[in-house]
Structure formats: C-alpha cells, structure tokens
Design an enzyme around this catalytic site. Structure first.
Site, PDB file in Angstrom:
ATOM      1  N   GLU A  96       0.827  -1.208   0.000  1.00 18.35           N
ATOM      2  CA  GLU A  96       0.000   0.000   0.000  1.00 18.35           C
ATOM      3  C   GLU A  96       0.861   1.258   0.000  1.00 18.35           C
ATOM      4  O   GLU A  96       1.950   1.267   0.583  1.00 18.35           O
ATOM      5  CB  GLU A  96      -0.857   0.027   1.272  1.00 18.35           C
ATOM      6  CG  GLU A  96      -1.757  -1.170   1.381  1.00 18.35           C
ATOM      7  CD  GLU A  96      -2.512  -1.205   2.703  1.00 18.35           C
ATOM      8  OE1 GLU A  96      -3.115  -2.238   2.988  1.00 18.35           O
ATOM      9  OE2 GLU A  96      -2.488  -0.208   3.447  1.00 18.35           O
TER      10      GLU A  96
ATOM     11  N   CYS B 162       3.461   8.403   1.138  1.00 18.83           N
ATOM     12  CA  CYS B 162       3.885   7.401   2.115  1.00 18.83           C
ATOM     13  C   CYS B 162       4.032   6.076   1.378  1.00 18.83           C
ATOM     14  O   CYS B 162       3.070   5.584   0.790  1.00 18.83           O
ATOM     15  CB  CYS B 162       2.805   7.321   3.196  1.00 18.83           C
ATOM     16  SG  CYS B 162       3.074   5.997   4.364  1.00 18.83           S
TER      17      CYS B 162
ATOM     18  N   CYS C  45       5.764  -7.419   7.448  1.00 21.55           N
ATOM     19  CA  CYS C  45       6.807  -6.972   8.384  1.00 21.55           C
ATOM     20  C   CYS C  45       7.037  -8.062   9.414  1.00 21.55           C
ATOM     21  O   CYS C  45       6.101  -8.754   9.819  1.00 21.55           O
ATOM     22  CB  CYS C  45       6.364  -5.682   9.081  1.00 21.55           C
ATOM     23  SG  CYS C  45       7.611  -5.003  10.192  1.00 21.55           S
TER      24      CYS C  45
ATOM     25  N   CYS D 122       4.652  -5.666  15.910  1.00 23.51           N
ATOM     26  CA  CYS D 122       4.046  -4.713  16.858  1.00 23.51           C
ATOM     27  C   CYS D 122       2.561  -5.047  16.999  1.00 23.51           C
ATOM     28  O   CYS D 122       1.875  -5.274  16.000  1.00 23.51           O
ATOM     29  CB  CYS D 122       4.237  -3.279  16.370  1.00 23.51           C
ATOM     30  SG  CYS D 122       5.976  -2.876  16.100  1.00 23.51           S
TER      31      CYS D 122
ATOM     32  N   CYS E 195      -0.357  -3.012  15.133  1.00 21.78           N
ATOM     33  CA  CYS E 195      -0.164  -2.697  13.718  1.00 21.78           C
ATOM     34  C   CYS E 195      -0.756  -3.774  12.803  1.00 21.78           C
ATOM     35  O   CYS E 195      -0.458  -4.963  12.966  1.00 21.78           O
ATOM     36  CB  CYS E 195       1.332  -2.540  13.458  1.00 21.78           C
ATOM     37  SG  CYS E 195       1.737  -2.348  11.718  1.00 21.78           S
TER      38      CYS E 195
ATOM     39  N   GLY F 207       6.096  -2.356   6.301  1.00 23.31           N
ATOM     40  CA  GLY F 207       7.468  -2.837   6.430  1.00 23.31           C
ATOM     41  C   GLY F 207       8.341  -1.988   7.321  1.00 23.31           C
ATOM     42  O   GLY F 207       8.033  -0.834   7.625  1.00 23.31           O
ATOM     43  N   GLU F 208       9.459  -2.576   7.750  1.00 19.34           N
ATOM     44  CA  GLU F 208      10.437  -1.887   8.576  1.00 19.34           C
ATOM     45  C   GLU F 208      11.651  -1.564   7.680  1.00 19.34           C
ATOM     46  O   GLU F 208      12.413  -2.468   7.313  1.00 19.34           O
ATOM     47  CB  GLU F 208      10.838  -2.785   9.763  1.00 19.34           C
ATOM     48  CG  GLU F 208      12.048  -2.326  10.553  1.00 19.34           C
ATOM     49  CD  GLU F 208      12.044  -0.843  10.922  1.00 19.34           C
ATOM     50  OE1 GLU F 208      11.033  -0.333  11.435  1.00 19.34           O
ATOM     51  OE2 GLU F 208      13.074  -0.191  10.688  1.00 19.34           O
TER      52      GLU F 208
ATOM     53  N   SER G 146      10.995   6.130   8.820  1.00 21.77           N
ATOM     54  CA  SER G 146      10.431   5.805  10.127  1.00 21.77           C
ATOM     55  C   SER G 146      10.841   4.388  10.523  1.00 21.77           C
ATOM     56  O   SER G 146      10.713   3.456   9.744  1.00 21.77           O
ATOM     57  CB  SER G 146       8.906   5.906  10.057  1.00 21.77           C
ATOM     58  OG  SER G 146       8.328   5.532  11.288  1.00 21.77           O
TER      59      SER G 146
ATOM     60  N   LEU H 219       8.089   5.356  18.917  1.00 16.95           N
ATOM     61  CA  LEU H 219       8.406   5.078  20.323  1.00 16.95           C
ATOM     62  C   LEU H 219       7.224   4.403  21.032  1.00 16.95           C
ATOM     63  O   LEU H 219       7.341   3.282  21.498  1.00 16.95           O
ATOM     64  CB  LEU H 219       8.813   6.385  21.011  1.00 16.95           C
ATOM     65  CG  LEU H 219       9.422   6.253  22.398  1.00 16.95           C
ATOM     66  CD1 LEU H 219      10.662   5.384  22.397  1.00 16.95           C
ATOM     67  CD2 LEU H 219       9.750   7.636  22.966  1.00 16.95           C
ATOM     68  N   HIS H 220       6.118   5.093  21.111  1.00 18.64           N
ATOM     69  CA  HIS H 220       4.832   4.531  21.565  1.00 18.64           C
ATOM     70  C   HIS H 220       4.792   3.973  22.983  1.00 18.64           C
ATOM     71  O   HIS H 220       3.808   3.321  23.367  1.00 18.64           O
ATOM     72  CB  HIS H 220       4.335   3.428  20.616  1.00 18.64           C
ATOM     73  CG  HIS H 220       4.253   3.821  19.175  1.00 18.64           C
ATOM     74  ND1 HIS H 220       3.755   5.023  18.741  1.00 18.64           N
ATOM     75  CD2 HIS H 220       4.624   3.163  18.043  1.00 18.64           C
ATOM     76  CE1 HIS H 220       3.804   5.071  17.412  1.00 18.64           C
ATOM     77  NE2 HIS H 220       4.332   3.969  16.963  1.00 18.64           N
TER      78      HIS H 220
ATOM     79  N   ASN I  47      -4.781   4.026  15.763  1.00 20.74           N
ATOM     80  CA  ASN I  47      -5.816   3.647  14.816  1.00 20.74           C
ATOM     81  C   ASN I  47      -6.305   2.253  15.225  1.00 20.74           C
ATOM     82  O   ASN I  47      -5.522   1.310  15.218  1.00 20.74           O
ATOM     83  CB  ASN I  47      -5.180   3.650  13.424  1.00 20.74           C
ATOM     84  CG  ASN I  47      -6.187   3.414  12.342  1.00 20.74           C
ATOM     85  OD1 ASN I  47      -7.194   4.091  12.283  1.00 20.74           O
ATOM     86  ND2 ASN I  47      -5.901   2.443  11.507  1.00 20.74           N
TER      87      ASN I  47
ATOM     88  N   CYS J  60      -1.676   2.192   7.116  1.00 21.29           N
ATOM     89  CA  CYS J  60      -1.327   1.061   6.244  1.00 21.29           C
ATOM     90  C   CYS J  60      -1.629  -0.323   6.804  1.00 21.29           C
ATOM     91  O   CYS J  60      -1.722  -0.516   7.997  1.00 21.29           O
ATOM     92  CB  CYS J  60       0.139   1.166   5.874  1.00 21.29           C
ATOM     93  SG  CYS J  60       0.324   2.270   4.489  1.00 21.29           S
TER      94      CYS J  60
HETATM   95  N1  SAH Z   1       8.095   0.002  10.449  1.00 24.96           N
HETATM   96  C1  SAH Z   1       8.262   1.400  10.555  1.00 24.96           C
HETATM   97  C2  SAH Z   1       7.517   2.186   9.493  1.00 24.96           C
HETATM   98  C3  SAH Z   1       6.168   1.675   9.098  1.00 24.96           C
HETATM   99  S1  SAH Z   1       4.921   1.804  10.335  1.00 24.96           S
HETATM  100  C4  SAH Z   1       7.897   1.887  11.945  1.00 24.96           C
HETATM  101  O1  SAH Z   1       7.350   1.119  12.697  1.00 24.96           O
HETATM  102  O2  SAH Z   1       8.221   3.031  12.245  1.00 24.96           O
HETATM  103  C5  SAH Z   1       4.498   3.520  10.184  1.00 24.96           C
HETATM  104  C6  SAH Z   1       3.998   4.171  11.465  1.00 24.96           C
HETATM  105  O3  SAH Z   1       2.668   3.737  11.759  1.00 24.96           O
HETATM  106  C7  SAH Z   1       4.824   3.842  12.691  1.00 24.96           C
HETATM  107  O4  SAH Z   1       5.056   4.994  13.458  1.00 24.96           O
HETATM  108  C8  SAH Z   1       3.942   2.868  13.416  1.00 24.96           C
HETATM  109  O5  SAH Z   1       4.273   2.776  14.762  1.00 24.96           O
HETATM  110  C9  SAH Z   1       2.584   3.455  13.132  1.00 24.96           C
HETATM  111  N2  SAH Z   1       1.449   2.585  13.354  1.00 24.96           N
HETATM  112  C10 SAH Z   1       1.317   1.276  13.084  1.00 24.96           C
HETATM  113  N3  SAH Z   1       0.096   0.834  13.457  1.00 24.96           N
HETATM  114  C11 SAH Z   1      -0.563   1.896  13.966  1.00 24.96           C
HETATM  115  C12 SAH Z   1      -1.860   2.082  14.530  1.00 24.96           C
HETATM  116  N4  SAH Z   1      -2.718   1.075  14.643  1.00 24.96           N
HETATM  117  N5  SAH Z   1      -2.196   3.325  14.952  1.00 24.96           N
HETATM  118  C13 SAH Z   1      -1.330   4.350  14.853  1.00 24.96           C
HETATM  119  N6  SAH Z   1      -0.097   4.241  14.343  1.00 24.96           N
HETATM  120  C14 SAH Z   1       0.291   3.023  13.913  1.00 24.96           C
HETATM  121 FE1  SF4 Z   2       5.912  -2.472  13.820  1.00 21.81          FE
HETATM  122 FE2  SF4 Z   2       6.314  -0.740  11.800  1.00 21.81          FE
HETATM  123 FE3  SF4 Z   2       6.429  -3.389  11.381  1.00 21.81          FE
HETATM  124 FE4  SF4 Z   2       4.091  -2.263  11.904  1.00 21.81          FE
HETATM  125  S1  SF4 Z   2       5.349  -1.892  10.115  1.00 21.81           S
HETATM  126  S2  SF4 Z   2       4.920  -4.185  12.788  1.00 21.81           S
HETATM  127  S3  SF4 Z   2       4.696  -0.644  13.328  1.00 21.81           S
HETATM  128  S4  SF4 Z   2       7.807  -2.190  12.681  1.00 21.81           S
END
Ligand code: SAH
Ligand code: SF4
Length: 351
Positions: free
Chosen positions: A101, A114, A121, A125, A128, A168-169, A200, A224-225, A299, A342
């Site tokens: 996406e 974006c 990934c 997390c 996500c 993806g990371e 990111s 960070l979260h 989200n 995403c």
């Molecule tokens: N993997 C990388 C980049 C892709 S994720 C990373 O984790 O930074 C892009 C962003 O979306 C990250 O900041 C991630 O923590 C955030 N994200 C993922 N799921 C989310 C959700 N359900 N609500 C808000 N932010 C979210």
């Molecule tokens: Fe975590 Fe970013 Fe991978 Fe989602 S895309 S699992 S937020 S590292």
C-alpha cells in the site's frame, strides 16, 4: 505479454542500478556512455515502463536490453480517493503478484507520499495491521521507487516529499532502502532532497548508526509509543533486543551527526501508554535534544483490543510535554474514510 514467473528470474533489475553500475553492466555490450545516460534518463526521469518506449535508442539495443533486463513496475490494483481531504490510497502489485500500500497526501506545500519498503513486516508490533499479517519479502530498490513513479504518472503530479512509513520496517531491508535513497536523491533521477525524505523505524539500533554515516541525511522518525521497557516490549517486541534508552541514544547520535531534528512518533492507546506519568517520562527521556513529538490517537485495528485515547487525554498529554519544553504536535489524521493507515487495504484484498 502475460507474466510468467520465470521471465524475470535471471533478468537484471535495471531500475535498481546506479548510473555507475548501469555503465559497468552495459560496458561488455559495447554501449557508449551517452547511451547509458539516455537509458538512465528514460528509467529515472521519464520513468517509462518498457524498453520500446526508449525511442532514441537503436531497435537492436532495445531488444537486447529487454532480453536481459526487466523494468520494475508498480501496477495499480486498487485506488481509493478520500472524499474528505483528497488523500489517495493505492494498492500496488509487483511482478510476482505481491501487493503493498501507498498513500498520496495533499499538503499546502505540495504532495507527499507514504510508501512501503517490505511486503508485510517481521517486527510484530501488536497495534499494527501490517505486523499482525506477518512477513512475506523485502522490496527491491526499484520496487520502492516504482511506487512513486506510478503515482506521479497516474495523477500527473510531482511528489515533493516521501515518507517511508507504509508497510514494512525500512531498517530491516537496509541495503535495498539505502539503494533507493541514493537513487531517489540523485539529481539525474527524482532529485528529492534528503531532508524531504523521512525514514520511520521501530528502532533497529545498529542500523540507525549506519544510516547516520551513510552520507544521505534523511529525516529520521522513531516509533516510540511507550515510555517504559516493560510496556514497550509488550507492544513492540523489537524493544526486547533494543530497549528504549539505546534507541533514543542512537537517535540523539543521528541528530548530532546530521543536524536533523528527530521525530518521535507516539500513538496514544487508551489506558496503555497515555497517562500524565507517561508524558512526563517521555519528556525526561528526550528533553533538551533536537527533536519533536508527533502524537496520534492509535488507529484501532481489528483484533488488537486497543482503543483510542480521548481527545481530552491527548491534549492533556500534549500539555505535559510542552510544559516540559518538549515540542509536541497532534498529527492530522488523513483519509480516515479510506483507512489511510497502512496494512488494512492489503488485508482486505488478500482475504
Ligand atoms: N516500520 C516502521 C515504518 C512503518 S509503520 C515503523 O514502525 O516506524 C508507520 C507508522 O505507523 C509507525 O510509526 C507505526 O508505529 C505506526 N502505526 C502502526 N500501526 C498503527 C496504529 N494502529 N495506529 C497508529 N499508528 C500506527
Ligand atoms: Fe511495527 Fe512498523 Fe512493522 Fe508495523 S510496520 S509491525 S509498526 S515495525
């Protein structure tokens, strides 16, 4: 011609090559320097999808190229346009049928996109949608680039800034991402300024140090979260390997080497990470360094059980940060009617 899985197997991914690599690759075929420049320009400036479109090359060279190379293309599988704010979300497929996406956002100062760096990934997390679906494969540099090319062509616009915040990371696909960064910033290509690209990461510490030395000073964003290792390890398993303090130390180092302000992303989850105590801990972790915080209500993704913090909680959290001289903004949520965050569109497509 229908795609056959073998047709690109032995062929060279020509759009992932730097100009120097392209020159080296074509030298044994006796291709002159000016031709190399022409080919590179067709790929990276005119962004053609086939060798046949390279009309200033001799037909024999076009044929030879198509027999040994392929041009990565991102095909539009789905396109959703938000009726609220013009945000556009794409589902792109690549030669092997895998999908990612991307989102194009309209800002006052231009169009931002974006993009994704992996199909899925590995990082897992818990909040996500991409993380929940698991990992399929890395994208090549040209596949990362092709998302931008496809959107520019479809919308007939120029993308002026890019965030690697899709699926993806990026630092888990470091070599391809670095290659992408060098192609995207090349003045004979998209010519994006490094400061207009944001990467990111969930915090793969050794790669943050590597990126600092890469010579491409992109803007760095750390997801960070959470403010304690206990909570962060629960929601972001990467934290077990690279705990909060190490990740933040790496970011501070990155800021000192590149002079770029770090963005700390913080998604507020009701009752998990959104108390005033969390806000104060966050302030203490980063205050005095070159940074700011992006707050966003999480989200809600199906099956996670997480809910968004209230607007009141979000503002109170922000106030604790600003009272402690940490700059914090609340991110606009774009395209909420098309689930512009995403992982969700691909999820529904795969099903
Ligand atoms: N993997 C990388 C980049 C892709 S994720 C990373 O984790 O930074 C892009 C962003 O979306 C990250 O900041 C991630 O923590 C955030 N994200 C993922 N799921 C989310 C959700 N359900 N609500 C808000 N932010 C979210
Ligand atoms: Fe975590 Fe970013 Fe991978 Fe989602 S895309 S699992 S937020 S590292």
């Amino acid at each position: 011609m229908p795609f056959s899985p073998d047709s690109t197997k032995q062929k060279t991914d020509i759009k992932s090559l730097s100009k120097a690599e392209l020159e080296e690759f074509l030298r044994p075929m006796g291709v002159k320097s000016f031709r190399v420049n022409q080919i590179y320009s067709w790929l990276h400036q005119k962004q053609v999808l086939t060798f046949d479109e390279m009309t200033n090359l001799p037909a024999s060279l076009r044929e030879e190229l198509s027999s040994i190379c392929y041009i990565s293309v991102a095909n539009i599988e789905k396109k959703l346009v938000s009726s609220y704010d013009n945000t556009i979300k794409y589902l792109f497929s690549f030669q092997d049928g895998e999908c990612v996406e991307s989102v194009v956002m309209d800002y006052h100062h231009g169009r931002s996109m974006c993009i994704s760096t992996q199909v899925g990934c590995k990082m897992g997390c818990t909040f996500c949608a991409t993380g929940k679906a698991g990992f399929v494969r890395n994208l090549t540099a040209s596949e990362i680039l092709a998302q931008i090319h496809a959107a520019q062509k479809d919308l007939n616009i120029r993308i002026s800034s890019v965030v690697l915040m899709g699926m993806g990371e990026p630092l888990d696909n470091y070599d391809n991402v670095l290659k992408f960064l060098s192609l995207a910033t090349d003045s004979d290509g998209l010519a994006l300024g490094a400061r207009h690209i944001t990467l990111s990461t969930c915090g793969i510490v050794p790669k943050i140090y590597e990126l600092a030395e890469s010579g491409i000073p992109v803007t760095l964003s750390l997801s960070l979260h959470a403010t304690t290792d206990e909570i962060r390890s629960r929601t972001m398993p990467v934290n077990k390997k690279y705990p909060i303090e190490e990740a933040i130390r790496a970011c501070k180092y990155y800021a000192s080497v590149t002079g770029r302000r770090i963005t700390y992303e913080y998604a507020l989850i009701s009752g998990v990470n959104d108390s005033d105590t969390d806000a104060l801990r966050l302030a203490n972790l980063i205050k005095g360094s070159l940074c700011h915080v992006n707050l966003i209500p999480v989200n809600p993704v199906k099956g996670t059980g997480y809910t968004q913090s209230s607007d009141k909680r979000l503002r109170a959290f922000q106030k604790v940060l600003t009272d402690n001289r940490v700059n914090a903004t609340v991110r606009r949520t774009l395209g909420s009617d098309i689930s512009a965050s995403c992982g969700q569109l691909r999820g529904s497509h795969t099903k």
